[in-house]
Design a protein around this motif. Structure first.
Motif, PDB file in Angstrom:
ATOM      1  N   UNK A  74      44.944  34.230  44.678  1.00  0.00           N
ATOM      2  CA  UNK A  74      46.085  35.054  45.075  1.00  0.00           C
ATOM      3  C   UNK A  74      46.620  35.836  43.872  1.00  0.00           C
ATOM      4  N   UNK A  75      46.731  35.174  42.740  1.00  0.00           N
ATOM      5  CA  UNK A  75      47.244  35.846  41.551  1.00  0.00           C
ATOM      6  C   UNK A  75      46.362  37.029  41.168  1.00  0.00           C
ATOM      7  N   UNK A  76      45.056  36.838  41.192  1.00  0.00           N
ATOM      8  CA  UNK A  76      44.145  37.931  40.855  1.00  0.00           C
ATOM      9  C   UNK A  76      44.223  39.056  41.890  1.00  0.00           C
ATOM     10  N   UNK A  77      44.366  38.705  43.160  1.00  0.00           N
ATOM     11  CA  UNK A  77      44.427  39.714  44.228  1.00  0.00           C
ATOM     12  C   UNK A  77      45.690  40.562  44.156  1.00  0.00           C
ATOM     13  N   UNK A  78      46.760  40.026  43.569  1.00  0.00           N
ATOM     14  CA  UNK A  78      48.032  40.746  43.501  1.00  0.00           C
ATOM     15  C   UNK A  78      48.268  41.367  42.124  1.00  0.00           C
ATOM     16  N   UNK A  79      47.264  41.287  41.254  1.00  0.00           N
ATOM     17  CA  UNK A  79      47.311  41.883  39.921  1.00  0.00           C
ATOM     18  C   UNK A  79      46.664  43.254  40.020  1.00  0.00           C
ATOM     19  N   UNK A  80      47.293  44.279  39.515  1.00  0.00           N
ATOM     20  CA  UNK A  80      46.742  45.624  39.606  1.00  0.00           C
ATOM     21  C   UNK A  80      45.385  45.681  38.899  1.00  0.00           C
ATOM     22  N   UNK A  81      44.389  46.327  39.516  1.00  0.00           N
ATOM     23  CA  UNK A  81      43.052  46.379  38.923  1.00  0.00           C
ATOM     24  C   UNK A  81      43.018  46.930  37.495  1.00  0.00           C
ATOM     25  N   UNK A  82      43.961  47.787  37.131  1.00  0.00           N
ATOM     26  CA  UNK A  82      43.959  48.388  35.790  1.00  0.00           C
ATOM     27  C   UNK A  82      44.299  47.386  34.685  1.00  0.00           C
ATOM     28  N   UNK A  83      44.941  46.277  35.037  1.00  0.00           N
ATOM     29  CA  UNK A  83      45.345  45.293  34.028  1.00  0.00           C
ATOM     30  C   UNK A  83      44.886  43.873  34.363  1.00  0.00           C
ATOM     31  N   UNK A  84      44.232  43.696  35.485  1.00  0.00           N
ATOM     32  CA  UNK A  84      43.822  42.366  35.959  1.00  0.00           C
ATOM     33  C   UNK A  84      42.740  41.764  35.063  1.00  0.00           C
TER      34      UNK A  84
END
Length: 127
Positions: A50-60
């Protein structure tokens, strides 16, 4: 978590009505603050996906290993939620936690962006 248990995010609601629907993908977070609270609960519950899915791709980050994390999260206080336009917001919060019996505070001003109707965590500035 058991049905009816208080949500770890400190909203005062039970987990089943608060962060669980977001964690289960049943609905997106209605605001940056709701996303931030659900992310705090995800850290408490060690929900790395969930944390990775809600992290913006530019900074994940490419991965997040919470299994080795022995933090015990103790509480969350949202200090401020500020909306900057329709699709940008910041949330200032203090999260308390304990590692190896020693108490710590995480005071952060987090930046969020909304894309295609979904809020994402971008990054945060520690205080």
């Amino acid at each position: 978590m058991k049905p009816g248990e208080p949500c770890p995010c400190g909203s005062g609601q039970c987990y089943a009505l608060c962060c669980r629907p977001l964690h289960a993908g049943e609905r997106p977070a209605a605001s940056a603050e709701a996303l931030m609270r659900s992310r705090y609960s995800a850290y408490v519950l060690k929900l790395a996906t969930y944390l990775l899915a809600t992290w913006h791709p530019s900074t994940r980050p490419s991965e997040l290993d919470l299994a080795a994390d022995d933090s015990k999260w103790l509480g969350l206080e949202v200090k401020r939620h500020a909306v900057q336009g329709e699709d940008q917001a910041t949330v200032e919060f203090v999260a308390r936690y304990r590692i190896a019996g020693r108490g710590h505070r995480l005071h952060e001003l987090s930046r969020f962006v909304r894309e295609d109707g979904r809020w994402f965590y971008i990054d945060g500035e520690l205080s």
